[in-house]
Design a protein around this motif. Structure first.
Motif, PDB file in Angstrom:
ATOM      1  N   UNK A   7     -27.010 -28.106  14.705  1.00 14.27           N
ATOM      2  CA  UNK A   7     -27.829 -28.891  13.785  1.00 14.27           C
ATOM      3  C   UNK A   7     -28.543 -30.027  14.531  1.00 14.27           C
ATOM      4  N   UNK A   8     -29.860 -30.109  14.318  1.00 15.07           N
ATOM      5  CA  UNK A   8     -30.651 -31.226  14.862  1.00 15.07           C
ATOM      6  C   UNK A   8     -31.414 -31.881  13.735  1.00 15.07           C
ATOM      7  N   UNK A   9     -31.600 -33.199  13.846  1.00 16.55           N
ATOM      8  CA  UNK A   9     -32.365 -33.914  12.838  1.00 16.55           C
ATOM      9  C   UNK A   9     -33.050 -35.090  13.512  1.00 16.55           C
ATOM     10  N   UNK A  35     -25.891 -30.422  17.199  1.00 17.29           N
ATOM     11  CA  UNK A  35     -24.475 -30.648  16.919  1.00 17.29           C
ATOM     12  C   UNK A  35     -23.846 -29.373  16.373  1.00 17.29           C
ATOM     13  N   UNK A  36     -22.734 -28.973  16.975  1.00 18.51           N
ATOM     14  CA  UNK A  36     -21.956 -27.858  16.447  1.00 18.51           C
ATOM     15  C   UNK A  36     -20.530 -28.335  16.242  1.00 18.51           C
ATOM     16  N   UNK A  37     -19.917 -27.836  15.162  1.00 20.03           N
ATOM     17  CA  UNK A  37     -18.655 -28.425  14.757  1.00 20.03           C
ATOM     18  C   UNK A  37     -17.965 -27.476  13.801  1.00 20.03           C
ATOM     19  N   UNK A  38     -16.648 -27.441  13.867  1.00 21.04           N
ATOM     20  CA  UNK A  38     -15.902 -26.588  12.960  1.00 21.04           C
ATOM     21  C   UNK A  38     -14.809 -27.428  12.305  1.00 21.04           C
ATOM     22  N   UNK A  39     -14.782 -27.423  10.975  1.00 17.75           N
ATOM     23  CA  UNK A  39     -13.764 -28.212  10.281  1.00 17.75           C
ATOM     24  C   UNK A  39     -12.891 -27.260   9.470  1.00 17.75           C
ATOM     25  N   UNK A  40     -11.645 -27.082   9.905  1.00 20.10           N
ATOM     26  CA  UNK A  40     -10.758 -26.138   9.223  1.00 20.10           C
ATOM     27  C   UNK A  40     -10.469 -26.582   7.798  1.00 20.10           C
ATOM     28  N   UNK A  41     -10.220 -25.616   6.928  1.00 21.04           N
ATOM     29  CA  UNK A  41      -9.943 -25.913   5.527  1.00 21.04           C
ATOM     30  C   UNK A  41      -8.694 -26.774   5.407  1.00 21.04           C
ATOM     31  N   UNK A  80     -23.490 -40.641   9.653  1.00 21.98           N
ATOM     32  CA  UNK A  80     -23.869 -40.609   8.242  1.00 21.98           C
ATOM     33  C   UNK A  80     -24.913 -39.525   7.978  1.00 21.98           C
ATOM     34  N   UNK A  81     -25.849 -39.371   8.926  1.00 15.42           N
ATOM     35  CA  UNK A  81     -26.848 -38.312   8.787  1.00 15.42           C
ATOM     36  C   UNK A  81     -26.168 -36.952   8.692  1.00 15.42           C
ATOM     37  N   UNK A  82     -25.159 -36.739   9.525  1.00 16.76           N
ATOM     38  CA  UNK A  82     -24.447 -35.461   9.504  1.00 16.76           C
ATOM     39  C   UNK A  82     -23.757 -35.272   8.156  1.00 16.76           C
ATOM     40  N   UNK A  83     -23.149 -36.332   7.658  1.00 18.71           N
ATOM     41  CA  UNK A  83     -22.458 -36.244   6.366  1.00 18.71           C
ATOM     42  C   UNK A  83     -23.446 -35.909   5.248  1.00 18.71           C
ATOM     43  N   UNK A  84     -24.613 -36.578   5.279  1.00 22.34           N
ATOM     44  CA  UNK A  84     -25.616 -36.324   4.242  1.00 22.34           C
ATOM     45  C   UNK A  84     -26.153 -34.903   4.326  1.00 22.34           C
ATOM     46  N   UNK A  85     -26.241 -34.377   5.539  1.00 27.93           N
ATOM     47  CA  UNK A  85     -26.712 -33.002   5.691  1.00 27.93           C
ATOM     48  C   UNK A  85     -25.671 -32.020   5.146  1.00 27.93           C
ATOM     49  N   UNK A  86     -24.390 -32.288   5.437  1.00 27.38           N
ATOM     50  CA  UNK A  86     -23.344 -31.404   4.907  1.00 27.38           C
ATOM     51  C   UNK A  86     -23.364 -31.436   3.377  1.00 27.38           C
ATOM     52  N   UNK A  87     -23.626 -32.641   2.807  1.00 32.57           N
ATOM     53  CA  UNK A  87     -23.660 -32.762   1.353  1.00 32.57           C
ATOM     54  C   UNK A  87     -24.893 -32.102   0.757  1.00 32.57           C
ATOM     55  N   UNK A 119     -31.427 -30.434   7.797  1.00 36.17           N
ATOM     56  CA  UNK A 119     -31.611 -30.396   9.247  1.00 36.17           C
ATOM     57  C   UNK A 119     -32.988 -29.829   9.607  1.00 36.17           C
ATOM     58  N   UNK A 120     -33.532 -30.290  10.735  1.00 35.46           N
ATOM     59  CA  UNK A 120     -34.773 -29.697  11.236  1.00 35.46           C
ATOM     60  C   UNK A 120     -34.497 -28.295  11.753  1.00 35.46           C
ATOM     61  N   UNK A 121     -33.327 -28.119  12.350  1.00 33.32           N
ATOM     62  CA  UNK A 121     -32.927 -26.788  12.776  1.00 33.32           C
ATOM     63  C   UNK A 121     -31.413 -26.725  12.702  1.00 33.32           C
ATOM     64  N   UNK A 122     -30.881 -25.510  12.682  1.00 32.11           N
ATOM     65  CA  UNK A 122     -29.435 -25.359  12.602  1.00 32.11           C
ATOM     66  C   UNK A 122     -28.994 -25.040  11.195  1.00 32.11           C
ATOM     67  N   UNK A 123     -27.691 -24.850  11.041  1.00 31.55           N
ATOM     68  CA  UNK A 123     -27.151 -24.332   9.798  1.00 31.55           C
ATOM     69  C   UNK A 123     -25.853 -25.028   9.457  1.00 31.55           C
ATOM     70  N   UNK A 124     -25.616 -25.212   8.167  1.00 32.50           N
ATOM     71  CA  UNK A 124     -24.319 -25.697   7.712  1.00 32.50           C
ATOM     72  C   UNK A 124     -23.732 -24.640   6.790  1.00 32.50           C
ATOM     73  N   UNK A 125     -22.581 -24.109   7.164  1.00 26.80           N
ATOM     74  CA  UNK A 125     -21.942 -23.089   6.330  1.00 26.80           C
ATOM     75  C   UNK A 125     -20.660 -23.661   5.743  1.00 26.80           C
ATOM     76  N   UNK A 126     -20.479 -23.419   4.426  1.00 26.08           N
ATOM     77  CA  UNK A 126     -19.203 -23.766   3.808  1.00 26.08           C
ATOM     78  C   UNK A 126     -18.576 -22.467   3.345  1.00 26.08           C
ATOM     79  N   UNK A 127     -17.403 -22.172   3.854  1.00 31.56           N
ATOM     80  CA  UNK A 127     -16.754 -20.877   3.641  1.00 31.56           C
ATOM     81  C   UNK A 127     -17.718 -19.729   3.934  1.00 31.56           C
TER      82      UNK A 127
END
Lengths: 295, 373, 287
Positions: free
Chosen positions: B10-12, B23-29, B44-51, B56-64
């Motif tokens: 993820x880039x912004x 940024x790449x990151x894995x948060x276990x359940x 905070x930007x990362x948190x807002x993107x996850x929410x 993001x300008x590029x990249x992906x956020x996956x939940x489950x």
């Protein structure tokens, strides 16, 4: 708070894609398309198109025609009256507006809150009402006019009347522009100056006045802009004599009544340009005021 | 079901400023994870993107495993607690908590009685049942924070995001609430992600810390891992104070103090790639790892002794180099130190990183302590 | 702030004589320029006694002017509220190219002369105007008719509500709206349940100011109205028509109604401002 932790600020590029999609990808908040659509639609019908019509009509005169029209003694005279009276009136408003703002913020006296509320009267009172009231008040047989008449001073139905009416409409702009800045002024600065041995007059001229100058100038400019365009309150108290006490807005009405649309449009366009210039000056000054208040 | 968050490249950018840089990151359940970093690090930007509040300008956020951006916020199952709570100021506490249930489409909306019961249960959970009819303006900061939490939990999120949840609270309330939040998290099947700039808070609360700096992830690990095995000087210094001691590697791998030219009694392990003769390195020693012995021929001079609570802070000069040592207050008398006295220094533990940042760190542990004599 | 002003009392309270002089001059100026004109309006209105006053008010022309004023103001109000909410929402909540230009244009009706505003409308919607032929072909009369007066009134009052709401929205921030969306609210649910309640006092304030101006507007409306007595006269225009016809008592009677409206507006404005102030200080204290 740093840039990264804050929300997207000005200058954020959205490209043009957001227009096509109607709703931008960059925002979770809805309604940009709808609200911007309504805004542009209303502004187009009420502001953009009418402005274009006026500027377009003025353009039909051509540059030569425009200059010839504006150079006639009647037009020149009207501008001289309008600019002169508006400037003098704004200056008067600035002086007394500053005094009133000072008294309202820095002193306590009975009915202070009432006086504070009264300042907005010229904002709230319809201009035609102000016009007939001032005209009656300053007429040779009026309450103030009869008192001035023995000294040979005539206000109503002269160019002085124009000045009085414009002072009336301009006053609240200065007070309301200066008042909040005066309120925010830190006591510490004055106390520091006092401790350094400055007298009251020195504190005012060297500490307070420079701090409120931008807001005072903004207030002056707003009063001047308002005075330049004022119509309702002036036409009752002025003799409306071309070249002597005929103001520009009245001249436009007169041109219109003679069906000289291009002439009216040309003078109107010049007035519009003047207002835009003053508007820009006011916005710059207000930015200065804001940055000094919050910086 | 708790959410498993994976963030891919993820880039912004905001104008010329890169808030997040690949940024790449894995948060276990089910984990409680802290996004830690100085302001401007992009947390905070990362948190807002996850929410889904920012994109993001590029990249992906996956939940489950599902792309979150494409979904309606209602279906994302994300609870968000804003830094300044963002309570609806014109609604009561109960109204705030009920909001997320009341705005559901008719088919999915619980009945009025159900909503009422759920709100009551949630308010009990956050121990605020008695304030249900108050307005946010009438509450203390800590109470507002708990209302915001109850409101976020009302929609039964898989993922709870908290932006500086204790930033606006005073120290005592902050500690209590932090502990309480930790217990609450463990009682729910939920993944929690909290943003903080306070390292103590992150070390104390989180199962795992993501330390960020300048839009990049510096290190991910448990609090103990980050504290004892920091990946970079930045991590080491962000998680607590450290003395920086410049050294030069002499013949045979012997480290010489750059300030005095004194050799350290025990030295960098030979064979380290960056410890070749002539190399310059910085030793990092935490104040509580710096042990003092009063010796009239010692190299260091005590400049000041300051008592701060349970510890005494001893300020020393080693030649031109200012150092700080920390010792439990009850041990201070036995050290026989006072201002002006000389001492020998023993670094019980220390760390060093290669100059280029490549290579990794060297650690000196207790048995082979560095003695600066 | 409270502390600071308490500390400075000593310094700022010095020089009683100078203060008394300044207060006297300021009040004298306000009495001469503000209070006397206001008193004149009521004094002249009642110059013919109560019966003369009542007779002037119940005159059919006056009654129709009051009715017309109410209609024009009501239409302007609806347009202003919708426009004000839309403009402030897109200008305060989003950043897009041309936003600053739009903000500047929004101020234009405040700074341009009402006469120029009326002129522009005549040149666009009038018989010889750009849209004149098209409007005539469709049998639509705007200038010298009611729609023109409505448009002119809208022009001069357009910025009031947006100007009030934009700073308010910016100060309040978007957190509550974002929270509502994240909790699953739809756009309209957010708008009606969060945005509107948050803005209600600011909205009321803007409505109050724009309404006062709408009911009293003279210059722009007079240019587009054509002054057909009893047909296109609003109260403000009626004041001039009666005055020009040397019906001074009648003119001031109508003027006294408008002046009363102005006074009511000032009182309501002061009350609202104090309510705003009370609310904001309370928040500061508990924050």
């Amino acid at each position: 708070m740093s840039l990264a932790d804050s929300k997207p600020g000005p200058g954020l590029d959205l490209g043009l894609g957001w227009l096509r999609r109607g709703r931008t990808r960059r925002h979770i908040l809805p309604g940009l398309g709808l609200s911007l659509g309504i805004t542009l639609f209303v502004l187009s019908l009420i502001v953009f198109l009418p402005t274009a019509a006026m500027v377009g009509d003025a353009a039909t005169l051509g540059v030569g025609g425009l200059i010839r029209l504006l150079a006639t003694s009647r037009v020149l005279g009207a501008f001289k009256v309008s600019l002169g009276c508006a400037a003098l009136a704004a200056l008067t408003s600035a002086v007394f507006g500053l005094l009133i703002a000072w008294v309202l913020v820095r002193t306590r006296f009975p009915f202070r809150r009432l006086a504070d509320a009264m300042v907005d009267l010229p904002f709230a009172l319809p201009t035609s009402v102000a016009g007939i009231a001032l005209s009656t008040l300053y007429a040779p047989n009026g309450w103030l006019g009869s008192w001035l008449a023995p000294y040979g001073i005539r206000v109503s139905f002269t160019v002085i009347g124009v000045y009085v009416a414009l002072t009336f409409v301009g006053l609240p702009f200065v007070v309301r522009s200066v008042q909040p800045v005066l309120q925010d002024l830190e006591a510490e600065q004055e106390e520091a100056a006092h401790m350094l041995g400055a007298g009251r007059l020195q504190i005012f001229s060297r500490v307070i006045f420079p701090a409120i100058l931008p807001s005072l100038t903004a207030g002056f400019a707003m009063a001047f802009a308002r005075g330049l365009g004022e119509y309702g309150s002036v036409i009752f108290i002025s003799s409306n004599k071309p070249g002597v006490s005929e103001i520009v807005p009245l001249l436009i009405v007169n041109e219109l009544e003679q069906f000289d649309f291009a002439g009216a449009a040309a003078i109107g366009t010049l007035m519009l340009v003047l207002s835009l210039v003053i508007l820009c000056v006011i916005m710059l000054l207000q930015r200065l005021v804001r940055s000094s208040r919050h910086g | 079901m708790a959410g498993h968050v994976s963030i891919h490249n993820v880039s912004r950018r905001f104008g010329a400023f890169a808030a997040l840089n690949d940024v790449s990151l894995d948060i276990p359940a089910g984990e409680l994870v802290a996004l830690l970093g100085p302001s401007g690090s992009g947390k905070t930007t990362l948190l807002r993107i996850i929410a889904g509040l920012d994109f993001p300008d590029s990249g992906q956020v996956l939940i489950n495993g599902e792309d979150n951006v494409a979904r309606h916020p209602r279906e994302r199952g994300v609870g968000f607690v804003f830094q300044h709570y963002a309570l609806f100021r014109h609604m009561t506490v109960a109204g705030n908590v009920a909001f997320g249930l009341q705005v559901r489409p008719r088919g999915q909306r619980p009945s009025k009685a159900e909503i009422k019961a759920r709100v009551a249960a949630l308010l009990d959970l956050v121990q605020l049942g008695w304030l249900a009819d108050r307005y946010p303006i009438e509450l203390s900061g800590g109470q507002r924070q708990r209302v915001a939490l109850a409101r976020a939990l009302a929609i039964e999120p898989r993922l709870l995001l908290l932006d500086e949840p204790f930033g606006a609270l005073d120290t005592k309330v902050r500690k209590e609430l932090g502990q309480w939040l930790r217990d609450l998290h463990h009682g729910q099947a939920i993944t929690s992600l909290l943003v903080t700039h306070d390292q103590a808070e992150a070390l104390e609360l989180a199962d795992r810390i993501v330390l960020m700096s300048q839009g990049k992830v510096e290190q991910i690990g448990t609090p103990a891992e980050l504290y004892t095995r920091p990946a970079s000087p930045f991590v080491l210094e962000f998680l607590g104070e450290a003395n920086r001691i410049p050294c030069v590697i002499g013949e045979g791998g012997l480290a010489l103090l750059a300030v005095s030219g004194h050799a350290l009694a025990q030295s960098v392990e030979p064979g380290q790639a960056f410890a070749s003769p002539g190399a310059v390195l910085t030793l990092y020693v935490r104040p509580h790892d710096l042990v003092l012995e009063a010796r009239s021929d010692g190299p260091a001079v005590v400049r000041a002794i300051k008592v701060a609570g349970a510890f005494a802070k001893i300020e020393l000069m080693l030649g031109e180099l200012a150092l700080t040592a920390l010792t439990p207050l009850h041990r201070l008398p036995s050290l026989h130190l006072q201002e002006g006295s000389r001492a020998r220094l023993i670094a019980a533990q220390g760390m060093s990183f290669s100059a280029a940042g490549a290579g990794g760190s060297v650690q000196f542990e207790a048995p082979r302590a560095l003695v600066m004599a | 702030m409270q502390m600071a002003s308490a500390k400075c009392v000593g310094l700022r309270r010095q020089g009683g004589v100078v203060n008394v002089i300044m207060i006297t001059v300021a009040l004298l100026f306000m009495v001469l320029f503000l209070l006397l004109p206001l008193i004149t309006v009521f004094a002249q209105a009642f110059a013919g006694g109560i019966s003369g006053y009542v007779a002037s008010i119940v005159d059919p022309n006056t009654l129709s002017a009051i009715w017309l004023t109410l209609i024009v103001a009501a239409v302007a109000l609806v347009v202003n509220v919708v426009f004000g909410l839309a403009a402030s929402w897109c200008l305060a909540r989003f950043r897009f190219p041309g936003r600053l230009a739009l903000l500047t244009v929004l101020d234009l009706p405040f700074s341009v002369s009402p006469v120029v505003a009326g002129l522009m409308l005549v040149l666009l919607y009038g018989r010889q105007g750009w849209l004149g032929p098209w409007l005539e072909a469709h049998n639509l009369k705007i200038i010298f008719a009611l729609p023109g007066m409505m448009i002119a009134t809208i022009f001069v009052t357009l910025p009031f509500i947006a100007r009030e709401l934009i700073p308010l929205m910016e100060e309040q921030g978007a957190d509550e709206e974002e929270a509502a969306i994240l909790l699953g609210a739809s756009g309209w649910q957010m708008f009606w349940r969060i945005t509107i309640p948050k803005l209600r006092w600011g909205l009321l304030y803007g409505v109050l100011l724009s309404n006062a101006r709408a009911m009293g507007e003279f210059g722009a409306v007079s240019v587009v109205s054509g002054n057909i007595l009893g047909l296109t006269d609003t109260m403000s225009l009626d004041v001039k028509a009666l005055y020009d016809g040397y019906n001074i008592v009648g003119s001031f009677a109508v003027a006294s109604l408008l002046a009363s409206l102005a006074l009511v507006t000032l009182i309501a404005k002061t009350v609202l401002e104090r309510q705003f102030l009370g609310r904001s200080t309370k928040e500061e204290v508990s924050a």
